[in-house]
Design an enzyme around this catalytic site. Structure first.
Site, PDB file in Angstrom:
ATOM      1  N   ARG A  55      -7.390  10.202   2.419  1.00  0.00           N
ATOM      2  CA  ARG A  55      -7.069   9.206   1.400  1.00  0.00           C
ATOM      3  C   ARG A  55      -7.983   9.364   0.180  1.00  0.00           C
ATOM      4  O   ARG A  55      -7.729   8.740  -0.856  1.00  0.00           O
ATOM      5  CB  ARG A  55      -7.197   7.796   1.974  1.00  0.00           C
TER       6      ARG A  55
ATOM      7  N   ARG B 284       4.112   2.979   2.846  1.00  0.00           N
ATOM      8  CA  ARG B 284       4.894   2.015   3.627  1.00  0.00           C
ATOM      9  C   ARG B 284       6.398   2.229   3.502  1.00  0.00           C
ATOM     10  O   ARG B 284       7.134   1.981   4.442  1.00  0.00           O
ATOM     11  CB  ARG B 284       4.549   0.585   3.198  1.00  0.00           C
TER      12      ARG B 284
ATOM     13  N   ASP C 114       0.869  -1.182   0.000  1.00  0.00           N
ATOM     14  CA  ASP C 114       0.000   0.000   0.000  1.00  0.00           C
ATOM     15  C   ASP C 114       0.902   1.228   0.000  1.00  0.00           C
ATOM     16  O   ASP C 114       1.467   1.591   1.032  1.00  0.00           O
ATOM     17  CB  ASP C 114      -0.893   0.024   1.250  1.00  0.00           C
TER      18      ASP C 114
ATOM     19  N   LYS D 225     -10.078   1.022  -4.831  1.00  0.00           N
ATOM     20  CA  LYS D 225     -10.661   0.537  -3.571  1.00  0.00           C
ATOM     21  C   LYS D 225     -11.395   1.693  -2.881  1.00  0.00           C
ATOM     22  O   LYS D 225     -11.120   2.858  -3.169  1.00  0.00           O
ATOM     23  CB  LYS D 225      -9.569  -0.041  -2.666  1.00  0.00           C
ATOM     24  N   HIS D 226     -12.393   1.372  -2.006  1.00  0.00           N
ATOM     25  CA  HIS D 226     -12.841   0.086  -1.494  1.00  0.00           C
ATOM     26  C   HIS D 226     -14.279  -0.101  -1.958  1.00  0.00           C
ATOM     27  O   HIS D 226     -15.159   0.649  -1.530  1.00  0.00           O
ATOM     28  CB  HIS D 226     -12.779   0.054   0.014  1.00  0.00           C
TER      29      HIS D 226
ATOM     30  N   HIS E 255     -11.319  -1.875  10.272  1.00  0.00           N
ATOM     31  CA  HIS E 255     -10.182  -2.572  10.882  1.00  0.00           C
ATOM     32  C   HIS E 255     -10.516  -3.018  12.299  1.00  0.00           C
ATOM     33  O   HIS E 255      -9.989  -4.038  12.776  1.00  0.00           O
ATOM     34  CB  HIS E 255      -8.949  -1.658  10.926  1.00  0.00           C
TER      35      HIS E 255
ATOM     36  N   ASP F 120     -10.312  -7.193   0.888  1.00  0.00           N
ATOM     37  CA  ASP F 120      -9.471  -6.495   1.846  1.00  0.00           C
ATOM     38  C   ASP F 120      -8.975  -7.538   2.857  1.00  0.00           C
ATOM     39  O   ASP F 120      -9.354  -8.714   2.801  1.00  0.00           O
ATOM     40  CB  ASP F 120     -10.250  -5.363   2.518  1.00  0.00           C
TER      41      ASP F 120
END
Length: 334
Positions: free
Chosen positions: A137, A71, A63, A167-168, A180, A250
């Site tokens: 985002r 990352r 990601d 996404k998503h 999450h 996901d």
């Protein structure tokens, strides 16, 4: 043969246990995180060691959206968030669209140079000012702007040789809870959700290669989380929207997915619903025993992975530097 599961490894180099896990026929790819990265040379070595395990090679994902979801940072360009790009659009539409293309291009070129095959980008959720986990985002609150920016971002990725994964699906922007850690429920009607689906329609028309699902229940349409809903994935995405690319789940270890049942149940139900490839991030020590208990018939997803491998296109360092300079100039006009 490559199986449907994309998993992760815990460190900056592979252990013997990691290698044994990645040899399992159910594993087809590896997703990397910040803990897998020190610098570009280490990253290149890690990716090479992953790809030497199998033939066809495992596919390596990350990601690398930009902003707070990036990352790999040291030695990489600090990419703007999607919202930063949307702010450029608000001042000048042409500059905004160009900034999205440049960002997609730079992101893809830097990753491909180290052997990473694909970043799960772009995010095409609409910013309703509700979702904390999406927030910056998202490109914008206007679906039209999200469509235009996402198309340009995908064009930039493609120009550097990388496929795109939007996404998503069908949209995460209208729920406050974070999937999450909790189970979001979106009660809107299909007519209301169609606004969120517009970017997918535009990108599918431009040969989008991948879509990642949202772990959300859209209660007026189906009582199942979209990742595990054949109504969403087969009836709506495949049949109604005529999507022919790859469907990614996901992460199946997210709390919203845990409520489905055991990992075996989550894997089987997501595949049955229509997911092609599934994410099992940061597995615990039980993964090997769980893999051994899955169906005796290993699902061969090699053809799916081939659809998302990078093309041979690439850009040289001078061209990359020119694009970085142009993007920085646009960011300074915000």
């Amino acid at each position: 043969m490559l199986g449907p599961i994309i998993t992760s490894v815990p460190n900056t180099e592979l252990s013997s246990n990691d290698r044994e896990l990645l040899e399992d026929p159910f594993i087809g790819g590896v997703i990397l995180f910040s803990e897998n990265f020190k610098d570009k040379q280490q990253l290149k070595n890690l990716v090479q060691s992953i790809k030497e395990i199998k033939s066809p090679e495992l596919v390596v994902f990350v990601d690398q959206e930009g902003g707070r979801i990036q990352r790999f940072k040291n030695d990489f360009v600090r990419l703007p968030s999607h919202r930063d790009l949307g702010k450029i659009y608000d001042k000048n539409a042409n500059n905004g669209i160009r900034s999205a293309e440049l960002t997609g291009s730079i992101m893809a070129a830097e990753l491909l140079a180290e052997g990473v095959d694909l970043s799960f980008s772009p995010v095409v959720d609409i910013d309703y000012g509700i979702s904390r986990v999406i927030s910056d985002r998202s490109f914008h609150s206007d679906p039209y702007v999200v469509c235009e920016m996402a198309k340009s971002y995908m064009k930039g990725m493609r120009g550097s040789g990388m496929k795109a994964v939007a996404k998503h699906f069908p949209g995460h922007g209208s729920v406050a809870l974070d999937s999450h850690t909790e189970q979001p429920i979106d009660p809107r009607s299909f007519d209301q959700i169609e606004k969120d689906i517009k970017p997918y329609i535009e990108l599918i028309a431009n040969d989008l290669n991948g879509i990642m699902t949202a772990h959300i229940i859209y209660s007026s349409i189906d009582n199942k989380i979209s990742t595990f809903s054949s109504k969403w994935l087969k009836e709506i995405l495949r049949e109604k929207l005529s999507y022919e690319g790859i469907i990614f789940s996901d992460d199946l270890t997210m709390q919203s997915a845990v409520e489905i049942g055991s990992m075996q149940d989550r894997i089987n139900q997501s595949l049955y619903a229509g997911c092609d490839l599934i994410l099992w991030c940061r597995p615990d020590k039980s993964i090997k025993s769980i893999l051994s208990q899955l169906s005796e018939v290993i699902i061969d997803k090699t053809a799916s992975y081939e659809k998302i491998r990078p093309s041979i296109e690439s850009i040289d360092q001078k061209e990359l530097n020119d694009r970085i300079e142009e993007l920085n100039a646009l960011l300074n006009t915000k």
